[in-house]
Each structure stands twice: as C-alpha cells, then as structure tokens.
Design an enzyme around this catalytic site. Structure first.
Site, PDB file in Angstrom:
ATOM      1  N   ASN A  86       0.819  -1.172   0.055  1.00 53.77           N
ATOM      2  CA  ASN A  86       0.008  -0.135   0.038  1.00 53.77           C
ATOM      3  C   ASN A  86       0.825   1.227   0.068  1.00 53.77           C
ATOM      4  O   ASN A  86       1.803   1.372   0.898  1.00 53.77           O
ATOM      5  CB  ASN A  86      -0.797   0.069   1.091  1.00 53.77           C
ATOM      6  CG  ASN A  86      -1.900   1.060   1.263  1.00 53.77           C
ATOM      7  OD1 ASN A  86      -1.355   2.126   0.975  1.00 53.77           O
ATOM      8  ND2 ASN A  86      -2.991   0.961   1.459  1.00 53.77           N
ATOM      9  N   HIS A 107       1.136   6.143   1.696  1.00 56.08           N
ATOM     10  CA  HIS A 107       1.588   7.114   2.387  1.00 56.08           C
ATOM     11  C   HIS A 107       3.044   7.743   1.629  1.00 56.08           C
ATOM     12  O   HIS A 107       3.519   8.803   2.198  1.00 56.08           O
ATOM     13  CB  HIS A 107       2.110   6.812   4.016  1.00 56.08           C
ATOM     14  CG  HIS A 107       0.969   6.378   4.593  1.00 56.08           C
ATOM     15  ND1 HIS A 107      -0.010   7.404   4.956  1.00 56.08           N
ATOM     16  CD2 HIS A 107       0.431   4.953   5.201  1.00 56.08           C
ATOM     17  CE1 HIS A 107      -0.847   6.798   5.539  1.00 56.08           C
ATOM     18  NE2 HIS A 107      -0.854   5.484   5.777  1.00 56.08           N
ATOM     19  N   HIS A 150      -5.564   3.681  -1.706  1.00 51.97           N
ATOM     20  CA  HIS A 150      -7.081   4.009  -1.264  1.00 51.97           C
ATOM     21  C   HIS A 150      -7.350   5.469  -1.947  1.00 51.97           C
ATOM     22  O   HIS A 150      -6.670   6.442  -1.163  1.00 51.97           O
ATOM     23  CB  HIS A 150      -6.853   4.009   0.253  1.00 51.97           C
ATOM     24  CG  HIS A 150      -8.216   4.310   1.170  1.00 51.97           C
ATOM     25  ND1 HIS A 150      -8.566   4.090   2.074  1.00 51.97           N
ATOM     26  CD2 HIS A 150      -9.273   4.589   0.363  1.00 51.97           C
ATOM     27  CE1 HIS A 150      -9.544   4.252   2.516  1.00 51.97           C
ATOM     28  NE2 HIS A 150     -10.206   4.503   1.427  1.00 51.97           N
ATOM     29  N   ARG A 166      -9.629   8.078  -1.191  1.00 53.39           N
ATOM     30  CA  ARG A 166     -10.410   8.406  -0.297  1.00 53.39           C
ATOM     31  C   ARG A 166     -11.527   9.660  -0.557  1.00 53.39           C
ATOM     32  O   ARG A 166     -10.875  10.503  -1.568  1.00 53.39           O
ATOM     33  CB  ARG A 166      -9.808   8.773   1.125  1.00 53.39           C
ATOM     34  CG  ARG A 166      -8.822   7.982   1.886  1.00 53.39           C
ATOM     35  CD  ARG A 166      -8.228   8.478   3.036  1.00 53.39           C
ATOM     36  NE  ARG A 166      -9.561   8.584   4.117  1.00 53.39           N
ATOM     37  CZ  ARG A 166      -9.658   7.768   4.991  1.00 53.39           C
ATOM     38  NH1 ARG A 166      -9.002   6.555   5.436  1.00 53.39           N
ATOM     39  NH2 ARG A 166     -10.823   8.205   6.000  1.00 53.39           N
ATOM     40  N   ARG A 223      -7.222  12.718   0.659  1.00 57.24           N
ATOM     41  CA  ARG A 223      -5.903  13.196   1.671  1.00 57.24           C
ATOM     42  C   ARG A 223      -4.679  12.798   1.140  1.00 57.24           C
ATOM     43  O   ARG A 223      -3.658  13.480   1.521  1.00 57.24           O
ATOM     44  CB  ARG A 223      -6.222  12.973   2.878  1.00 57.24           C
ATOM     45  CG  ARG A 223      -6.241  11.144   3.603  1.00 57.24           C
ATOM     46  CD  ARG A 223      -6.213  11.170   5.011  1.00 57.24           C
ATOM     47  NE  ARG A 223      -7.624  11.205   5.312  1.00 57.24           N
ATOM     48  CZ  ARG A 223      -7.995  10.719   6.620  1.00 57.24           C
ATOM     49  NH1 ARG A 223      -7.162  10.071   7.248  1.00 57.24           N
ATOM     50  NH2 ARG A 223      -9.153  11.007   6.973  1.00 57.24           N
ATOM     51  N   GLU A 276      -8.544   0.469  -2.822  1.00 58.91           N
ATOM     52  CA  GLU A 276      -9.154   0.373  -1.703  1.00 58.91           C
ATOM     53  C   GLU A 276     -10.307   1.745  -1.990  1.00 58.91           C
ATOM     54  O   GLU A 276      -9.675   2.655  -2.243  1.00 58.91           O
ATOM     55  CB  GLU A 276      -8.341   0.694  -0.579  1.00 58.91           C
ATOM     56  CG  GLU A 276      -7.628  -0.487  -0.158  1.00 58.91           C
ATOM     57  CD  GLU A 276      -6.965  -0.211   1.326  1.00 58.91           C
ATOM     58  OE1 GLU A 276      -6.939   0.683   1.745  1.00 58.91           O
ATOM     59  OE2 GLU A 276      -5.882  -0.955   1.566  1.00 58.91           O
ATOM     60  N   THR A 329      -8.349   3.588   8.142  1.00 59.28           N
ATOM     61  CA  THR A 329      -9.541   2.803   8.256  1.00 59.28           C
ATOM     62  C   THR A 329      -9.705   2.252   9.709  1.00 59.28           C
ATOM     63  O   THR A 329      -8.595   1.403  10.184  1.00 59.28           O
ATOM     64  CB  THR A 329      -9.535   1.531   7.216  1.00 59.28           C
ATOM     65  OG1 THR A 329      -8.945   2.187   6.171  1.00 59.28           O
ATOM     66  CG2 THR A 329     -10.749   1.057   7.045  1.00 59.28           C
ATOM     67  N   GLU A 389     -10.827  -9.512   2.732  1.00 57.49           N
ATOM     68  CA  GLU A 389      -9.543  -9.116   3.600  1.00 57.49           C
ATOM     69  C   GLU A 389      -9.874  -9.000   4.823  1.00 57.49           C
ATOM     70  O   GLU A 389     -10.749  -8.158   5.454  1.00 57.49           O
ATOM     71  CB  GLU A 389      -9.226  -7.843   2.902  1.00 57.49           C
ATOM     72  CG  GLU A 389      -7.795  -7.499   3.674  1.00 57.49           C
ATOM     73  CD  GLU A 389      -7.135  -6.121   3.097  1.00 57.49           C
ATOM     74  OE1 GLU A 389      -7.547  -5.861   1.661  1.00 57.49           O
ATOM     75  OE2 GLU A 389      -6.210  -5.406   3.996  1.00 57.49           O
ATOM     76  N   HIS A 442      -3.884  -4.502   7.532  1.00 63.71           N
ATOM     77  CA  HIS A 442      -3.885  -3.448   8.661  1.00 63.71           C
ATOM     78  C   HIS A 442      -3.232  -3.742   9.844  1.00 63.71           C
ATOM     79  O   HIS A 442      -3.377  -4.520  10.508  1.00 63.71           O
ATOM     80  CB  HIS A 442      -5.418  -3.157   8.856  1.00 63.71           C
ATOM     81  CG  HIS A 442      -5.771  -1.751   9.111  1.00 63.71           C
ATOM     82  ND1 HIS A 442      -5.291  -1.238  10.117  1.00 63.71           N
ATOM     83  CD2 HIS A 442      -6.177  -0.904   8.086  1.00 63.71           C
ATOM     84  CE1 HIS A 442      -5.527   0.276  10.160  1.00 63.71           C
ATOM     85  NE2 HIS A 442      -5.978   0.357   8.989  1.00 63.71           N
TER      86      HIS A 442
HETATM   87  N1  PXP Z   1      -5.796  -3.060   3.927  1.00 63.11           N
HETATM   88  C1  PXP Z   1      -6.891  -2.154   4.111  1.00 63.11           C
HETATM   89  C2  PXP Z   1      -8.287  -2.550   3.751  1.00 63.11           C
HETATM   90  C3  PXP Z   1      -6.591  -0.930   4.639  1.00 63.11           C
HETATM   91  O1  PXP Z   1      -7.360   0.134   4.619  1.00 63.11           O
HETATM   92  C4  PXP Z   1      -5.096  -0.447   4.984  1.00 63.11           C
HETATM   93  C5  PXP Z   1      -4.836   0.895   5.411  1.00 63.11           C
HETATM   94  O2  PXP Z   1      -5.016   1.811   3.948  1.00 63.11           O
HETATM   95  C6  PXP Z   1      -4.125  -1.682   4.743  1.00 63.11           C
HETATM   96  C7  PXP Z   1      -4.631  -2.907   4.491  1.00 63.11           C
HETATM   97  C8  PXP Z   1      -2.889  -1.319   5.160  1.00 63.11           C
HETATM   98  O3  PXP Z   1      -2.839  -1.082   6.470  1.00 63.11           O
HETATM   99  P1  PXP Z   1      -1.453  -0.248   7.134  1.00 63.11           P
HETATM  100  O4  PXP Z   1      -0.956   0.680   6.332  1.00 63.11           O
HETATM  101  O5  PXP Z   1      -1.465  -0.472   8.466  1.00 63.11           O
HETATM  102  O6  PXP Z   1      -0.338  -1.546   6.616  1.00 63.11           O
END
Ligand code: PXP
Length: 268
Positions: free
Chosen positions: A35, A38, A71, A73, A77, A98, A129, A179, A218
């Site tokens: 992901n 960031h 994601h 959003r 953001r 996402e 999330t 997931e 997550h």
């Molecule tokens: N899976 C989902 C559905 C999420 O919303 C997120 C955060 O965007 C992640 C995985 C990844 O989470 P993390 O950034 O805490 O590794």
C-alpha cells in the site's frame, strides 16, 4: 451461488478442511500487496510532485511486490484521481484500489478499471480505516455495487472484521475475496494476541468453506507479520504504513524485500 458455509471448528467441531487444504496446496506462499498511500501523504504535505508516486510503485514492483494497493479516499487526503490513471498505465502488477462504496468513487473506479477493488468503510475524521465493513448492515447497496464491478470484469474484495456474520454476508453479497482486518490482532499483546490470531485462523477456514479467497491486512509490520502469513489459507497480505516508514531509513526497495522475506516463508 448458493453455497453452504461451514464453521464447525469455530463452534467446536471439524471445519471444511477439504476445501481449505486444496487451496493451501496451490497457494503455500502469501502474496504481498504494498500500500503506497503514505508516499502520497508525504507529497500532499507540500501539495508538490515529490516523492513521485509512480516511481515508488515501480520500485515496489522491481523489489518483487505482487500488487500495488492504494486508497482513493473521498477527502483525497493522499491519493488523487490522476494517481490512479498513471499507476494503472505504468505498473505491470495488479492494482488493488481500496475505496468506500460511494457513488463518486465507484464511477472513478469503473472508469480506471483496477484489477481489484477492496471496499472499506470510511469516516472523515479517522486517521486510518477503523474496523471492517458492516456488510450485513449495508447489504443491499454493497450487493448492487459488487455486481457493477463484476460486470465490468473487476474483482471485488470486502474488508471485514473476522466475524462469521460479516464473512457470510460477504459471500451472499457476491464478493470473491474477503480481506480480514488484522488491526485488532496488531494492537493486542500476549494472550489477547494469540486469541485474535486464532480468530483469524478460524475465519479464514470459514471463508474458504464459503468459496471466498482470503487476504488480510491493517497494522501489520516487520515484528507481527509472520504468525499471520503462516495462517493456512490466507493468500495475500496488504501492508503499507510500516513498509513506507522503514523505507525512510533503508530505502523502499530494501524495505519491500525485507517484508517479502517474512511474508513468503513457506507455510506448513
Ligand atoms: N488493508 C486495508 C483494507 C486498509 O484500509 C489498509 C490501510 O489503508 C491496509 C490494508 C494497510 O494498512 P497499514 O497501512 O496499517 O499496513
């Protein structure tokens, strides 16, 4: 599809091990979805062009990531609409988007055509999330939305807490993947952590018996990921925050490779 789901082991008996083990033998290694939200968070802090998100995605791809996750959003953001377009155009590995099941975002997703969408709950004020989708409570809307994506050839995953009712509702709504939310596991310590892991194991087995494919994610990081990657039947992990944070110190390619080493350990 009218499948019978089995969760005898969750209620003390035997689970549908035949289905679980056939999937296990074909998928002994977890896939890693990185992901990259960031990278965009940092870029948006100055509303500039750096760090370049596509460049980041290509480094993850080169390092061996199995998919790129981001994601879009509603508050934009971090990821912006254009990012999706450029990611889709440039990366060769699948793009997993996402998103909330909100009409504006659904339209963008149908236009961009990622390989997969993962439907998540979204609240404006949250930092990230918080918890899984209430599939039961939003069943009609989700079922319709899932059908639109499937018709467009986009596979659908639902981000859910490891609970029987939500997993069952996901299958009934037509999702191909769930997931499982690992946020609670990630925040627990000691006995509580082991209990959460056991929940993930049982819900994976149950979801597979419903005909669903199972990912998890997550809050996973270099310290807590291995017990989850070893859960039989979990075929993919989606991880962002810890990889991007570690990349600040050792570089993105190394950070992805180190996570891959942990995630790709062969399951028993
Ligand atoms: N899976 C989902 C559905 C999420 O919303 C997120 C955060 O965007 C992640 C995985 C990844 O989470 P993390 O950034 O805490 O590794």
């Amino acid at each position: 599809m009218n499948r019978t789901c089995h969760c005898e082991s969750a209620s003390g008996g035997r689970g549908n091990l035949e289905i679980a083990s056939s999937l296990r033998s074909s998928q002994r290694l977890c896939r890693l979805g990185v992901n990259i939200d960031h990278i965009a968070t940092l870029r948006q802090s100055r509303r500039g062009k750096e760090p370049d998100l596509v460049k980041g995605a290509l480094i993850c791809e080169k390092a061996g990531a199995d998919s790129i996750v981001c994601h879009l959003r509603e508050d934009r953001r971090h990821i912006q609409d254009n990012d999706l377009f450029f990611l889709k155009k440039r990366i060769k590995i699948p793009l997993n988007l996402e998103m909330a099941a909100a009409e504006e975002i659904v339209k963008i997703a149908l236009k961009t055509r990622p390989s997969r969408v993962t439907l998540v709950p979204e609240k404006r004020a949250e930092l990230t999330t918080e918890g899984g989708l209430d599939v039961k409570g939003n069943f009609k809307h989700l079922k319709k939305t899932i059908a639109r994506f499937k018709k467009a050839g986009i596979s659908v995953s639902l981000f859910v807490d490891p609970e029987i009712s939500q997993v069952k509702a996901s299958q009934e709504a037509g999702a191909q993947f769930v997931e499982l939310h690992t946020g609670i596991y990630a925040n627990q310590k000691g006995k509580g952590k082991e209990e959460e892991l056991e929940k993930l194991r049982k819900m994976t087995e149950f979801a597979i018996s419903c005909g669903l494919k199972v990912d998890a994610g997550h809050g996973l990081n270099y310290e807590n990921v291995v017990p989850v990657s070893r859960v039989s039947g979990i075929i993919g992990l989606n991880i962002g925050y810890s990889i991007i944070g570690y990349a600040l110190f050792i570089g993105l390619e190394k950070a992805v490779k180190e996570m891959l080493k942990l995630v790709k350990e062969e399951k028993e």
